[in-house]
Design a protein around this motif. Structure first.
Motif, PDB file in Angstrom:
ATOM      1  N   LEU A  99      -9.562 -68.095  26.135  1.00  0.00           N
ATOM      2  CA  LEU A  99     -10.378 -67.592  26.751  1.00  0.00           C
ATOM      3  C   LEU A  99     -10.585 -65.720  26.600  1.00  0.00           C
ATOM      4  CD1 LEU A  99     -12.795 -67.672  28.769  1.00  0.00           C
ATOM      5  CD2 LEU A  99     -11.404 -67.753  30.482  1.00  0.00           C
ATOM      6  N   ALA A 100      -9.326 -65.496  26.330  1.00  0.00           N
ATOM      7  CA  ALA A 100      -9.330 -63.687  26.376  1.00  0.00           C
ATOM      8  C   ALA A 100     -10.313 -63.787  24.705  1.00  0.00           C
ATOM      9  CB  ALA A 100      -7.839 -63.478  26.450  1.00  0.00           C
ATOM     10  N   ASP A 101      -9.507 -64.588  23.358  1.00  0.00           N
ATOM     11  CA  ASP A 101     -10.096 -64.569  22.593  1.00  0.00           C
ATOM     12  C   ASP A 101     -12.394 -64.926  22.511  1.00  0.00           C
ATOM     13  OD1 ASP A 101      -7.577 -63.512  21.603  1.00  0.00           O
ATOM     14  OD2 ASP A 101      -7.320 -65.606  20.525  1.00  0.00           O
ATOM     15  N   ALA A 102     -11.657 -65.697  23.196  1.00  0.00           N
ATOM     16  CA  ALA A 102     -13.331 -66.249  22.730  1.00  0.00           C
ATOM     17  C   ALA A 102     -14.438 -64.845  23.696  1.00  0.00           C
ATOM     18  CB  ALA A 102     -13.740 -67.490  23.659  1.00  0.00           C
ATOM     19  N   VAL A 103     -13.831 -63.961  24.186  1.00  0.00           N
ATOM     20  CA  VAL A 103     -14.472 -63.181  25.333  1.00  0.00           C
ATOM     21  C   VAL A 103     -14.198 -62.448  25.016  1.00  0.00           C
ATOM     22  CG1 VAL A 103     -14.747 -61.522  27.403  1.00  0.00           C
ATOM     23  CG2 VAL A 103     -14.357 -64.393  27.753  1.00  0.00           C
ATOM     24  N   ARG A 104     -13.225 -61.796  23.975  1.00  0.00           N
ATOM     25  CA  ARG A 104     -13.149 -60.575  22.984  1.00  0.00           C
ATOM     26  C   ARG A 104     -14.581 -61.034  22.251  1.00  0.00           C
ATOM     27  NH1 ARG A 104      -8.252 -60.476  20.243  1.00  0.00           N
ATOM     28  NH2 ARG A 104      -9.183 -61.652  18.482  1.00  0.00           N
ATOM     29  N   ASP A 105     -14.040 -61.951  20.947  1.00  0.00           N
ATOM     30  CA  ASP A 105     -15.252 -62.223  20.113  1.00  0.00           C
ATOM     31  C   ASP A 105     -16.491 -62.478  20.114  1.00  0.00           C
ATOM     32  OD1 ASP A 105     -12.618 -61.617  18.868  1.00  0.00           O
ATOM     33  OD2 ASP A 105     -12.321 -64.351  18.616  1.00  0.00           O
ATOM     34  N   PHE A 106     -16.863 -63.033  21.361  1.00  0.00           N
ATOM     35  CA  PHE A 106     -17.915 -63.630  21.593  1.00  0.00           C
ATOM     36  C   PHE A 106     -18.860 -62.826  22.878  1.00  0.00           C
ATOM     37  CE2 PHE A 106     -16.229 -66.705  19.093  1.00  0.00           C
ATOM     38  CZ  PHE A 106     -16.374 -66.244  17.810  1.00  0.00           C
ATOM     39  N   GLY A 107     -18.143 -62.053  23.552  1.00  0.00           N
ATOM     40  CA  GLY A 107     -18.943 -61.551  24.631  1.00  0.00           C
ATOM     41  C   GLY A 107     -18.839 -62.670  26.165  1.00  0.00           C
ATOM     42  N   PRO A 108     -18.721 -62.372  27.388  1.00  0.00           N
ATOM     43  CA  PRO A 108     -19.183 -62.841  27.987  1.00  0.00           C
ATOM     44  C   PRO A 108     -19.405 -64.297  28.286  1.00  0.00           C
ATOM     45  CG  PRO A 108     -19.890 -60.696  28.869  1.00  0.00           C
ATOM     46  CD  PRO A 108     -20.083 -60.959  27.303  1.00  0.00           C
ATOM     47  N   LEU A 109     -19.194 -65.250  29.168  1.00  0.00           N
ATOM     48  CA  LEU A 109     -19.992 -67.098  28.922  1.00  0.00           C
ATOM     49  C   LEU A 109     -21.077 -66.799  29.727  1.00  0.00           C
ATOM     50  CD1 LEU A 109     -17.331 -66.988  28.126  1.00  0.00           C
ATOM     51  CD2 LEU A 109     -16.770 -69.300  29.442  1.00  0.00           C
ATOM     52  N   PRO A 110     -21.823 -67.409  29.350  1.00  0.00           N
ATOM     53  CA  PRO A 110     -23.251 -67.963  29.986  1.00  0.00           C
ATOM     54  C   PRO A 110     -22.074 -68.893  31.454  1.00  0.00           C
ATOM     55  CG  PRO A 110     -23.912 -69.002  28.281  1.00  0.00           C
ATOM     56  CD  PRO A 110     -21.883 -68.325  27.870  1.00  0.00           C
ATOM     57  N   PRO A 111     -23.024 -68.862  32.689  1.00  0.00           N
ATOM     58  CA  PRO A 111     -22.888 -69.060  34.439  1.00  0.00           C
ATOM     59  C   PRO A 111     -22.917 -70.063  33.306  1.00  0.00           C
ATOM     60  CG  PRO A 111     -24.539 -67.828  34.001  1.00  0.00           C
ATOM     61  CD  PRO A 111     -24.816 -67.901  32.613  1.00  0.00           C
ATOM     62  N   ALA A 112     -23.048 -71.472  32.895  1.00  0.00           N
ATOM     63  CA  ALA A 112     -23.324 -73.076  33.328  1.00  0.00           C
ATOM     64  C   ALA A 112     -21.487 -72.838  32.844  1.00  0.00           C
ATOM     65  CB  ALA A 112     -24.413 -73.653  33.017  1.00  0.00           C
ATOM     66  N   HIS A 113     -21.235 -72.486  31.055  1.00  0.00           N
ATOM     67  CA  HIS A 113     -20.317 -72.659  30.600  1.00  0.00           C
ATOM     68  C   HIS A 113     -19.195 -72.533  31.125  1.00  0.00           C
ATOM     69  CE1 HIS A 113     -17.979 -72.196  26.472  1.00  0.00           C
ATOM     70  NE2 HIS A 113     -17.527 -73.205  27.527  1.00  0.00           N
ATOM     71  N   ALA A 114     -18.959 -71.364  32.209  1.00  0.00           N
ATOM     72  CA  ALA A 114     -17.769 -70.377  33.316  1.00  0.00           C
ATOM     73  C   ALA A 114     -17.569 -71.639  33.633  1.00  0.00           C
ATOM     74  CB  ALA A 114     -18.121 -69.174  33.027  1.00  0.00           C
ATOM     75  N   ALA A 115     -18.960 -72.088  34.508  1.00  0.00           N
ATOM     76  CA  ALA A 115     -19.023 -73.167  35.454  1.00  0.00           C
ATOM     77  C   ALA A 115     -17.954 -74.022  35.051  1.00  0.00           C
ATOM     78  CB  ALA A 115     -19.632 -73.229  36.502  1.00  0.00           C
ATOM     79  N   LYS A 116     -18.080 -74.847  33.902  1.00  0.00           N
ATOM     80  CA  LYS A 116     -17.092 -75.772  33.650  1.00  0.00           C
ATOM     81  C   LYS A 116     -16.422 -75.274  33.500  1.00  0.00           C
ATOM     82  CE  LYS A 116     -16.292 -78.781  29.913  1.00  0.00           C
ATOM     83  NZ  LYS A 116     -14.723 -78.738  29.031  1.00  0.00           N
ATOM     84  N   VAL A 117     -15.404 -74.219  32.632  1.00  0.00           N
ATOM     85  CA  VAL A 117     -14.435 -73.747  32.743  1.00  0.00           C
ATOM     86  C   VAL A 117     -13.271 -73.861  34.096  1.00  0.00           C
ATOM     87  CG1 VAL A 117     -12.745 -71.715  31.756  1.00  0.00           C
ATOM     88  CG2 VAL A 117     -14.235 -72.937  30.740  1.00  0.00           C
ATOM     89  N   GLY A 118     -14.276 -73.453  35.164  1.00  0.00           N
ATOM     90  CA  GLY A 118     -13.719 -73.353  36.053  1.00  0.00           C
ATOM     91  C   GLY A 118     -13.109 -74.409  37.030  1.00  0.00           C
ATOM     92  N   ALA A 119     -14.271 -74.868  36.502  1.00  0.00           N
ATOM     93  CA  ALA A 119     -14.076 -76.416  37.447  1.00  0.00           C
ATOM     94  C   ALA A 119     -13.051 -77.046  36.792  1.00  0.00           C
ATOM     95  CB  ALA A 119     -15.520 -77.391  37.500  1.00  0.00           C
ATOM     96  N   ASP A 120     -12.866 -77.420  35.248  1.00  0.00           N
ATOM     97  CA  ASP A 120     -11.733 -77.639  34.898  1.00  0.00           C
ATOM     98  C   ASP A 120     -10.318 -77.647  34.795  1.00  0.00           C
ATOM     99  OD1 ASP A 120     -13.424 -79.898  34.059  1.00  0.00           O
ATOM    100  OD2 ASP A 120     -13.335 -78.439  31.651  1.00  0.00           O
TER     101      ASP A 120
END
Length: 498
Positions: A99-120
């Protein structure tokens, strides 16, 4: 182990990453004909018997903790092999990025995607908590997003079983500052709500693109103890704020948070959160420990105001540790840059950062100089490294570059826009630089050198220097000496700062 093979079964291929106490290898399970990841425990030279035993205990504890957990959101452990007096953990191979690399390379996640990551992640944590296990190091670097869509929590190396004795010395901070819950900073053992706070801090990074608390280690600790987390805009904002409440009892229950994130992940609004004591003032707790952390934070602030660096010194006067962030561009002055780039008008320094640490570059047509202060994957920034972890990082870097002969190399700012093939010349030790140093050169298809690279360690810092040119004028020896002169200048700047 012989010929790159563990237990006569696992063939090691090449490193996938390295951290302060270990390296992860790509390997092949010759018995089951599948690729696996193998985590090698590396203990720096000079480590005491007690520290070595604790490191081994930590690795075994990680194996025991992970082996008990079965969930798609937790990396699976296949085997433990003990060779060379240390354990090697054989795990499933994950393909993707953190996740650290993804945010660094592509920027913040859309809320729905971040919510899915958080729930998992929270469902995976709930499984661990149900077995009395706390992760204690939830952070973006320990969250893996696989190419197949799985969200996996990795690195249970400092996990703690309820009722299990700690293997760390009293008062030692366990975890990553900025992602450690306030109650744990105050010396309390914490619980599931502490992992929930860390998950909230992780989601803050996913949604905003930076940590809730930044600065030096002391800055982050002090802010965590004294300031509420900044507000997060968007549908997940109220939930992240609730998860990062300073009092554990004010944070939402795991199932409430999971259901809320699932609703946002499906495109819906955040449901109302239960009204509790979230807005109540936080009572003072653990006063002695808080005062100790606050005193340490204040000491660092005073030292920064006085000189820009905060160093711990040994009896011999040499720096033992650089513990405050520094301007990497200030390590080489414009006069030195102009000299090696063969110009009377040196280019402007261009600061930057990547997953390996902060950088600075000076480039012009056909010439370039780069300096980086490096960190390992387990440490939040270079200034949080210790001499021991820096020694391991140097060891791993030297081993890594010694293994790779053919390199894909590019530097668009100096006129190499594509990925150019280059051959690495032998890695060699460099004398009289830092406390240890090595270097190597890259040769292009014409047979001339393209670049020279120097790595050195001074106290707890590992510094990488590169000089490159595609011009015909400099000789191979000129290129080597240019890189070495920049490395020596940066080392002197560090010593002068101390």
């Amino acid at each position: 182990m012989s010929a790159g093979r563990l237990a006569g079964r696992y063939s090691l291929s090449h490193p996938l990453g390295a951290g302060g106490m270990g390296k992860v290898w790509l390997a092949r399970d010759e018995m089951l004909h599948r690729d696996v990841a193998v985590k090698e425990l590396t203990v720096p030279e000079g480590t005491s018997d007690r520290e070595r035993a604790e490191a081994v205990t930590r690795a075994v504890r990680e194996a025991q903790a992970t082996a008990r957990l079965r969930h798609p959101g937790i990396v699976a452990l296949h085997d433990v092999v003990v060779e060379q007096d240390r354990p090697w953990l054989v795990m499933e191979l994950l393909r993707g990025r953190t996740l650290a690399d993804a945010v660094r390379d592509f920027g913040p996640l859309p809320p729905a995607h971040a919510a899915k990551v958080g729930a998992d992640l929270l469902e995976a944590l709930t499984v661990a908590h149900s077995q009395g296990l706390q992760h204690r190091d939830v952070k973006p670097a320990n969250v893996f997003l696989t190419d197949s869509g799985r969200v996996v929590l990795t690195d249970f190396g400092i996990a703690r079983q309820e009722g299990q004795a700690t293997i760390t010395a009293q008062g030692l901070m366990i975890g990553s500052p900025g992602f450690i819950a306030p109650e744990r900073l105050e010396g309390h053992p914490g619980g599931p709500a502490s992992d929930l706070w860390s998950l909230g801090a992780t989601l803050f990074v996913a949604l905003i693109g930076r940590p809730a608390y930044e600065g030096t280690v002391a800055d982050r600790v002090r802010a965590t103890l004294t300031r509420p987390a900044p507000a997060v805009p968007g549908p997940l904002g109220p939930l992240v704020t609730a998860m990062m409440q300073q009092r554990p009892e004010a944070r939402p229950e795991a199932r409430v948070a999971i259901d809320a994130m699932r609703q946002v992940a499906a495109g819906g609004p955040l449901p109302p959160l239960p009204v509790g004591a979230a807005a109540a003032p936080r009572p003072a707790r653990g006063g002695g420990r808080v005062a100790l952390w606050m005193a340490a934070a204040t000491a660092v602030v005073v030292a920064l105001a006085a000189g820009g660096f905060f160093l711990l010194r040994g009896n011999g006067g040499a720096p033992e540790a650089f513990t405050a962030p520094m301007d990497v561009c200030a390590l080489v002055d414009s006069e030195q840059v102009g000299l090696v780039l063969r110009t009377q008008s040196p280019p402007t320094a261009r600061p930057g950062s990547d997953g390996d640490g902060p950088t600075c570059e000076w480039t012009m047509p056909e010439y370039g100089v780069g300096v980086q202060v490096q960190k390992d994957s387990d440490t939040v920034d270079p200034w949080s490294m210790t001499p021991a972890t820096a020694r391991v990082l140097m060891e791993n870097q030297k081993r890594y570059w010694s293994r790779h002969d053919e390199i894909r190399w590019s530097w668009p700012e100096i006129g190499v826009p594509g990925s150019q093939e280059a051959t690495r010349l032998p890695v060699h030790d460099v004398q009289g630089l830092g406390e240890e140093a090595f270097g190597f050169e890259l040769k292009g298809s014409t047979g001339r050198l393209l670049s020279s690279h120097v790595f050195y360690r001074l106290a707890n810092l590992v510094v990488k220097v590169e000089y490159a040119t595609v011009a015909d004028r400099p000789t191979d020896e000129d290129i080597k000496q240019a890189a070495l002169s920049v490395a020596r200048a940066s080392e002197q700047a560090l010593r002068d700062a101390g």
